[in-house]
Design a protein around this motif. Structure first.
Motif, PDB file in Angstrom:
ATOM      1  N   GLY A 179      -9.377  54.744 -61.823  1.00 22.79           N
ATOM      2  CA  GLY A 179      -9.456  54.736 -63.282  1.00 22.79           C
ATOM      3  C   GLY A 179     -10.631  55.516 -63.831  1.00 22.79           C
ATOM      4  N   VAL A 180     -11.514  55.967 -62.933  1.00 27.49           N
ATOM      5  CA  VAL A 180     -12.668  56.779 -63.333  1.00 27.49           C
ATOM      6  C   VAL A 180     -12.658  58.052 -62.502  1.00 27.49           C
ATOM      7  N   THR A 181     -12.913  59.179 -63.153  1.00 25.94           N
ATOM      8  CA  THR A 181     -12.903  60.474 -62.479  1.00 25.94           C
ATOM      9  C   THR A 181     -14.317  61.009 -62.331  1.00 25.94           C
ATOM     10  N   LEU A 182     -14.641  61.466 -61.124  1.00 30.69           N
ATOM     11  CA  LEU A 182     -15.893  62.199 -60.908  1.00 30.69           C
ATOM     12  C   LEU A 182     -15.669  63.606 -61.439  1.00 30.69           C
ATOM     13  N   VAL A 183     -16.289  63.913 -62.596  1.00 27.61           N
ATOM     14  CA  VAL A 183     -15.992  65.193 -63.252  1.00 27.61           C
ATOM     15  C   VAL A 183     -16.969  66.297 -62.874  1.00 27.61           C
ATOM     16  N   ALA A 184     -18.176  65.923 -62.442  1.00 25.47           N
ATOM     17  CA  ALA A 184     -19.173  66.943 -62.098  1.00 25.47           C
ATOM     18  C   ALA A 184     -20.403  66.268 -61.507  1.00 25.47           C
ATOM     19  N   PRO A 185     -21.160  67.005 -60.701  1.00 22.15           N
ATOM     20  CA  PRO A 185     -22.493  66.527 -60.359  1.00 22.15           C
ATOM     21  C   PRO A 185     -23.427  66.789 -61.532  1.00 22.15           C
ATOM     22  N   LEU A 186     -24.577  66.180 -61.516  1.00 19.67           N
ATOM     23  CA  LEU A 186     -25.577  66.536 -62.520  1.00 19.67           C
ATOM     24  C   LEU A 186     -25.935  68.010 -62.363  1.00 19.67           C
ATOM     25  N   PRO A 187     -26.276  68.693 -63.468  1.00 16.02           N
ATOM     26  CA  PRO A 187     -26.732  70.074 -63.345  1.00 16.02           C
ATOM     27  C   PRO A 187     -27.902  70.162 -62.360  1.00 16.02           C
ATOM     28  N   GLU A 188     -27.955  71.253 -61.627  1.00 16.56           N
ATOM     29  CA  GLU A 188     -28.926  71.396 -60.542  1.00 16.56           C
ATOM     30  C   GLU A 188     -30.363  71.097 -60.992  1.00 16.56           C
ATOM     31  N   ALA A 189     -30.725  71.546 -62.180  1.00 14.51           N
ATOM     32  CA  ALA A 189     -32.114  71.400 -62.628  1.00 14.51           C
ATOM     33  C   ALA A 189     -32.526  69.953 -62.837  1.00 14.51           C
ATOM     34  N   VAL A 190     -31.561  69.072 -63.054  1.00 11.06           N
ATOM     35  CA  VAL A 190     -31.886  67.661 -63.278  1.00 11.06           C
ATOM     36  C   VAL A 190     -31.193  66.765 -62.247  1.00 11.06           C
ATOM     37  N   GLY A 191     -30.656  67.387 -61.199  1.00  8.51           N
ATOM     38  CA  GLY A 191     -29.872  66.642 -60.224  1.00  8.51           C
ATOM     39  C   GLY A 191     -30.718  65.901 -59.213  1.00  8.51           C
ATOM     40  N   LEU A 192     -30.032  65.112 -58.398  1.00  7.96           N
ATOM     41  CA  LEU A 192     -30.682  64.366 -57.322  1.00  7.96           C
ATOM     42  C   LEU A 192     -29.740  64.340 -56.130  1.00  7.96           C
ATOM     43  N   VAL A 193     -30.251  64.764 -54.984  1.00 12.13           N
ATOM     44  CA  VAL A 193     -29.519  64.669 -53.723  1.00 12.13           C
ATOM     45  C   VAL A 193     -30.266  63.682 -52.839  1.00 12.13           C
ATOM     46  N   THR A 194     -29.572  62.662 -52.382  1.00  8.75           N
ATOM     47  CA  THR A 194     -30.186  61.617 -51.557  1.00  8.75           C
ATOM     48  C   THR A 194     -29.612  61.690 -50.152  1.00  8.75           C
ATOM     49  N   THR A 195     -30.495  61.699 -49.168  1.00 10.72           N
ATOM     50  CA  THR A 195     -30.076  61.653 -47.771  1.00 10.72           C
ATOM     51  C   THR A 195     -30.102  60.203 -47.305  1.00 10.72           C
ATOM     52  N   TYR A 196     -29.010  59.781 -46.688  1.00  9.30           N
ATOM     53  CA  TYR A 196     -28.913  58.417 -46.162  1.00  9.30           C
ATOM     54  C   TYR A 196     -29.091  58.434 -44.647  1.00  9.30           C
ATOM     55  N   VAL A 197     -29.831  57.441 -44.181  1.00  9.20           N
ATOM     56  CA  VAL A 197     -30.271  57.396 -42.795  1.00  9.20           C
ATOM     57  C   VAL A 197     -30.008  56.001 -42.241  1.00  9.20           C
ATOM     58  N   GLY A 198     -29.695  55.929 -40.973  1.00 10.63           N
ATOM     59  CA  GLY A 198     -29.520  54.644 -40.309  1.00 10.63           C
ATOM     60  C   GLY A 198     -30.557  54.450 -39.219  1.00 10.63           C
ATOM     61  N   ALA A 199     -30.867  53.190 -38.907  1.00 11.26           N
ATOM     62  CA  ALA A 199     -31.774  52.874 -37.806  1.00 11.26           C
ATOM     63  C   ALA A 199     -31.503  51.451 -37.342  1.00 11.26           C
ATOM     64  N   VAL A 200     -31.772  51.205 -36.083  1.00  9.76           N
ATOM     65  CA  VAL A 200     -31.593  49.888 -35.493  1.00  9.76           C
ATOM     66  C   VAL A 200     -32.816  49.035 -35.799  1.00  9.76           C
ATOM     67  N   ALA A 201     -32.582  47.765 -36.131  1.00  9.48           N
ATOM     68  CA  ALA A 201     -33.675  46.850 -36.442  1.00  9.48           C
ATOM     69  C   ALA A 201     -34.479  46.522 -35.183  1.00  9.48           C
ATOM     70  N   THR A 202     -35.790  46.377 -35.343  1.00  6.54           N
ATOM     71  CA  THR A 202     -36.637  46.064 -34.192  1.00  6.54           C
ATOM     72  C   THR A 202     -36.329  44.675 -33.640  1.00  6.54           C
ATOM     73  N   GLN A 203     -35.819  43.791 -34.487  1.00 10.01           N
ATOM     74  CA  GLN A 203     -35.471  42.441 -34.048  1.00 10.01           C
ATOM     75  C   GLN A 203     -33.956  42.276 -33.873  1.00 10.01           C
ATOM     76  N   ALA A 204     -33.255  43.366 -33.666  1.00 10.32           N
ATOM     77  CA  ALA A 204     -31.800  43.303 -33.503  1.00 10.32           C
ATOM     78  C   ALA A 204     -31.436  42.450 -32.294  1.00 10.32           C
ATOM     79  N   THR A 205     -30.413  41.628 -32.458  1.00 11.21           N
ATOM     80  CA  THR A 205     -29.910  40.858 -31.319  1.00 11.21           C
ATOM     81  C   THR A 205     -28.923  41.682 -30.491  1.00 11.21           C
ATOM     82  N   ASP A 206     -28.388  42.754 -31.080  1.00  9.64           N
ATOM     83  CA  ASP A 206     -27.464  43.632 -30.364  1.00  9.64           C
ATOM     84  C   ASP A 206     -27.827  45.090 -30.646  1.00  9.64           C
ATOM     85  N   PRO A 207     -28.961  45.558 -30.119  1.00 14.07           N
ATOM     86  CA  PRO A 207     -29.356  46.945 -30.393  1.00 14.07           C
ATOM     87  C   PRO A 207     -28.369  47.966 -29.855  1.00 14.07           C
TER      88      PRO A 207
END
Length: 235
Positions: A179-207
């Motif tokens: 019901g909602v359309t992604l019509v455009a990214p923000l213009p480059e000059a005011v845009g934001l690109v976020t990098t997502y990263v994963g990591a295993v917890a130091t206290q993981a029970t199943d690393p």
């Protein structure tokens, strides 16, 4: 003996591909998963508060802070995707010119209401939106017409439900709401690109299980899920 589920804490921007990949991991291993989705700041606070977790996926800056504080194993750190902040409109609404900061400013001022995630709740996109609206010089003019939500997907749902006219949030959150359309990214000059990263917890029970799921997020099938959800690949 009952094997506990693999516990994952992630954010809304990566929710769909993370859930899909976790389901694939569960089918392959016969194991269950327990997934918590929050905005980035709230997710980090949950980890810092001692919530049991095996794998964390969050924005790079936030996740690196968790590594520095000893909550996550830096040796397991791996990038999984990037995403741009986008602009969402209700399906069928006219799409204005959004190609420049000036055009975006005019479109925002013409909107009855806009929506984005809540910076006070720790949403990184919300923090960017506050700064962008200030830099565009529209904060005062939009007083009473800016709606904030604890998660970006809720800001998109507000557009779907006719409560707001324009959502400004991660592109993947916009694509997740029918019901909602992604019509455009923000213009480059005011845009934001976020990098997502994963990591295993130091206290993981199943690393080992957490590392296996993280590897699945980065393989060809996992990366295709990110692209379909509106993110960009890194692997």
């Amino acid at each position: 003996m009952t094997i506990p589920p693999l516990r994952i804490i992630g954010t809304g921007a990566v929710e769909t591909p993370l859930m899909q990949t976790a389901e694939a991991w569960a089918r392959e291993t016969g194991r269950g998963t327990e997934i918590t989705i929050l905005n980035g700041g709230s997710a980090a606070a949950k980890v810092r508060g001692g919530a049991p977790v095996d794998l964390v996926v969050n924005a790079m800056v936030t996740l690196d802070g968790l590594i520095a504080d000893g909550h996550l194993d830096g040796a397991t750190r791996a990038e999984v995707a990037r995403v741009r902040v986008g602009i969402g409109l209700r399906d069928g609404d006219p799409v204005p010119d959004l190609s420049t900061p000036e055009a975006l400013r005019a479109a925002i001022l013409a909107a009855g209401a806009i929506s984005h995630s809540d910076p006070a709740a720790g949403a990184s996109t919300g923090l960017h939106m506050v700064a962008m609206l200030r830099d565009l010089g529209v904060t005062a003019a939009m007083a009473g017409r800016i709606q904030v939500y604890g998660r970006g997907i809720k800001a998109v749902e507000a557009v779907r439900d006719g409560i707001a006219d324009m959502a400004l949030t991660q592109s993947s959150e916009i694509k997740a709401v029918p019901g909602v359309t992604l019509v455009a990214p923000l213009p480059e000059a005011v845009g934001l690109v976020t990098t997502y990263v994963g990591a295993v917890a130091t206290q993981a029970t199943d690393p080992a299980g957490a590392a296996a799921l993280l590897a699945m997020l980065r393989d060809a099938t996992g990366q295709a899920r990110f692209v379909t959800a509106g993110l960009e690949t890194v692997a």
